[in-house]
Enzyme design. Sequence first.
Site, PDB file in Angstrom:
ATOM      1  N   GLY A   2       0.825  -1.203   0.000  1.00 51.07           N
ATOM      2  CA  GLY A   2       0.000   0.000   0.000  1.00 51.07           C
ATOM      3  C   GLY A   2       0.862   1.257   0.000  1.00 51.07           C
ATOM      4  N   CYS A   3       0.251   2.365  -0.355  1.00 43.36           N
ATOM      5  CA  CYS A   3       1.018   3.611  -0.491  1.00 43.36           C
ATOM      6  C   CYS A   3       1.494   4.124   0.868  1.00 43.36           C
ATOM      7  CB  CYS A   3       0.208   4.666  -1.237  1.00 43.36           C
ATOM      8  SG  CYS A   3      -1.453   4.945  -0.613  1.00 43.36           S
TER       9      CYS A   3
END
Lengths: 333, 333, 333, 333
Positions: free
Chosen positions: C142-143
């Site tokens: 995920g970012c």
Amino acid sequence: MTDKIKAGIVGGAGYAGGELLRLLLLHPQVSLAYVQSRSQAGKPVSETHPDLLGETDMVFSAEADGDVDVLFLCTGHGEAKKFLASATVPASTKIVDLSQDFRWNEGTETAAVEAEERTFTYGLPELQREQIQQAQHIANPGCFATAIQLGLLPLASAGHLTADVHVSGITGSTGAGQSLSPTSHFSWRTENVSTYKVMSHQHLREIKRSLRHLQPEQEVAIHFVPYRGPFSRGIFITSYLPTQLSLEEAQQLYRRFYELHPFTFVTEHNPDLKQVVNTNKCVVHLQKHGDMLVITSMIDNLLKGAAGQAVQNMNLLFGLDETAGLKLKPAAF
Amino acid sequence: MTDKIKAGIVGGAGYAGGELLRLLLLHPQVSLAYVQSRSQAGKPVSETHPDLLGETDMVFSAEADGDVDVLFLCTGHGEAKKFLASATVPASTKIVDLSQDFRWNEGTETAAVEAEERTFTYGLPELQREQIQQAQHIANPGCFATAIQLGLLPLASAGHLTADVHVSGITGSTGAGQSLSPTSHFSWRTENVSTYKVMSHQHLREIKRSLRHLQPEQEVAIHFVPYRGPFSRGIFITSYLPTQLSLEEAQQLYRRFYELHPFTFVTEHNPDLKQVVNTNKCVVHLQKHGDMLVITSMIDNLLKGAAGQAVQNMNLLFGLDETAGLKLKPAAF
Amino acid sequence: MTDKIKAGIVGGAGYAGGELLRLLLLHPQVSLAYVQSRSQAGKPVSETHPDLLGETDMVFSAEADGDVDVLFLCTGHGEAKKFLASATVPASTKIVDLSQDFRWNEGTETAAVEAEERTFTYGLPELQREQIQQAQHIANPGCFATAIQLGLLPLASAGHLTADVHVSGITGSTGAGQSLSPTSHFSWRTENVSTYKVMSHQHLREIKRSLRHLQPEQEVAIHFVPYRGPFSRGIFITSYLPTQLSLEEAQQLYRRFYELHPFTFVTEHNPDLKQVVNTNKCVVHLQKHGDMLVITSMIDNLLKGAAGQAVQNMNLLFGLDETAGLKLKPAAF
Amino acid sequence: MTDKIKAGIVGGAGYAGGELLRLLLLHPQVSLAYVQSRSQAGKPVSETHPDLLGETDMVFSAEADGDVDVLFLCTGHGEAKKFLASATVPASTKIVDLSQDFRWNEGTETAAVEAEERTFTYGLPELQREQIQQAQHIANPGCFATAIQLGLLPLASAGHLTADVHVSGITGSTGAGQSLSPTSHFSWRTENVSTYKVMSHQHLREIKRSLRHLQPEQEVAIHFVPYRGPFSRGIFITSYLPTQLSLEEAQQLYRRFYELHPFTFVTEHNPDLKQVVNTNKCVVHLQKHGDMLVITSMIDNLLKGAAGQAVQNMNLLFGLDETAGLKLKPAAF
């Protein structure tokens, strides 16, 4: 009306001075005697602050001359002290200083700061409204200091600040004033984020002093990460610490604490900064995650964080309705 | 106060309705009877418009019920007509409609629009204040229409619109309402520019009708390029046409035309949009390049372009000071 | 070139899919076989992503059909799992999934996630490049998870995560995807700030698993305040914890850890988010205040936080230069 | 590779110089010999342009010393002339000057500008690619000039510019350079709009000269309203004039004109500025309203409007593929 309060502004060309002008020109009980600015002396006020076109024909004066009931000092940090040391301001003139020169801080032992033959009361109404009402000289709190304190005062008042507090906050560009610098350039700041003065912001000193005032027996550390955000107005603060209080107890504590304060509101909905932009309000929101109490607090840095709070303090100094001249239409967008 | 004007709002959940709420809640001579919204019925107003937290405890009503002195219609285009056709609004109730349903347009021959057994007067005070003062029902002008007309009215009034007018204008995102669409997404609109309805914007029709009102003997073409800009509030218009008038003559013409109008100002300094944001003002600026007269005119689309002008019209309908409730602190930043 | 890697994209109409397209179209060793999108099937890719005008004549396909060497899944969370359960993807096809469906998390005991008859390796190259090089299927991080981990991995690798970590972070609007919602509306988000999922962001689960991987003997709490900021691209993280390490020791630890990683850089200057926008880089900065180590880490959420890291993982899967197709001109402004 | 073109940059600390650096560092056929900057001499390039962290270890030089194949002059207007008058640049060195010092203008009679013992060819490839390929010295066009010309060249080439052209355009903040001024301050520019140099922008002079080049027998007036917009990168132009051409004929004319030009594209969809941001592209769109042809043209002012076009010109000067080093991932958001 002959009963209007005569007000003077020293340093009216900057962001805080301009915002104060916007407020005082519309204040029903104030008559503006002069607006001083060294850099803009002789120029119409509405040239420097073009949004005031049509609102006033005043011209910046070079000197803070003339008798006034209240004097607002919007000069830079260090300049207020110099001004009062050299100018001959009558003892009867009330003063609201927006710089940090006369704010109490970590080391201040007394209930107010003595300087330049005057006593300056720290002007956070939610902390000490009665003292302000009886004061003659006010040290207006810092913008970050206001937003952070309004998130923590109820806890401190009840002795619930019993662990380190972790604070992050984002400020708009007007918080840094209008001086030009690489980090104030639009090309740099738009769509950008950065931090500054991490763990060492100067406002921590007045915050700690206020908390000690409410909760003298215990001192806690405050860890603060200030961010610069790509917007012009507002400060958004998130603070958290572990607590035994349930969410309901905390909400009740906050609601009760702010019940009689007309600008600070507790909301049950996840808030956003633009709720307070262009108003003198502070919005506070509470969450509980595990044993962690998370407190959001938001203000407009130029209003509740500077000029608006200065007017609120003036209202208290002169026994006016605390909200006089401060019922502002929110910008909302 | 028992003399307050009782006002109702139909369609209070949108941008214009919200802005009207912000204004009327602070208006010294208005008491808000109800705020209707089909989509938000039963919800507190301050949940839908969170900037109103602490300002009101009102709840959206499902119906526009109750007797009021003035009714503001903030419904979508086409909806105002439907509402008046079906609802039983007493003939004595004054109406200010913010939609385009009852605005005059190119083809309107009479001085006002007859519809739903009522006569609607086009509510641009700078064009026909006397007619508004004597009217019962007002069609509030469009936002682009207001900004463009305020840039051209003085010329038309003196018969100086004698050549095609070239107009470009940039509007903020609130001009398009709050409905969600790909072009309203932040990721798309931030730092972006686009055009829409080039040469065919619907507001041209009311503009042309107004100009014919002032200058019946000659019709000129208006070429209009509307831009979407990456900001939320405001409309910035540049219009130009060749003229024999010198710059001084033009400035005098404009100053005289707007002399007695409290919201429109002519400036000699190159203006910028934020001079008018969060105010009901229009700022106009003139330049002359060769024989080309260039006119800049700027408004806040939600205020002078919608809700602010609606309140201005209400003030005129009821014989109040035209500026009542409209002395607003500019946002400035 | 006949040796080009044949790639397919499933879910190419969204933000991550679009960014992946931008990268793969310019990647010297990749040939794009198809781009699937249910919602855009039949439409030219450059209509949905108009910045690709002139770059490709491809049309979105309805199905993920055709033989490819590598398949990128850019579908929503939950959709990747469904897709693999129903589609017949040959066992030989390498897969990079950008959703959270196959990422390890707090509860994952093994070194990779087994699902849909495949083994998914967590694809953070700075954490486990060798495992990625030998893997067949990648769960792309995920970012927020990427940005936070890159700020903490060196400490964990040396057993220095010995106290609670306090993290705040600000994300741009593209982090929330392109679906329309009140908080994605430009009028709402511009010049605004808010928090969401405070202390409960779903990325904490994969972060904790990674830290346990490096530092199995000790688990620390991570307190995370995520902010929404008024900008489109980027994530800016500030983490801090007390440590015995001096600033010099910490800097040396970080420099050594990232020495052989081509995208993560340690800077001695106070950084800002736009240093990494439109690049696959992560910039890390360290400060020491008292015994508190403060770590700033920044990425572009669509690149190092999604599509760029996916390409980086593909490069590793196929034995290419890790930076192939990822030498991007920064946007800088 | 020994065959790389050795390039030098004079004035590498500004916006155009920085963008050129970003491009040349990634250009496969260029080796950067030096980057000169008086103000930053001795400082690492990646300190002044922090987005270049990890991309280069170069240090700004005080002098433009050393033998190079091509010299880029990114100094301010007037400075390029001074530099060439005083420096000893070998006659064999090719030069691309990004200032306006050597651009042709209204009064230029010859096909190129003779100055400082050199002949400068106006470097707009879509206008005169063959002349550029054979030139030794290039005057790189202005940003507004490029965007406006690319919207008008096809018409001029076919003798269809037969009436006054009305042009409005919006530029981002990087167009004004990095010098600090009240109108470059973030607090002022965010969410703001203004005009400048209305009807008198200096780029009109080179535009008129180019149009005369294509259409010598007829000169038309160009009325230009330039806007400052609240964004950092890009120029968006709308031009219109009456024409006998049908929309289809105009589209065909434009498509044919740009058919062999790799960076300029005609789209049938209403475009937006971010389609071209961070690319060297120009996107053109045509509409017809009545007899009015409306032409939209958009570029990134730092790329196709400055550094990108400079590299494009360099590619042509050295016989490289015109797109070498210019296949850039769009920013898109």
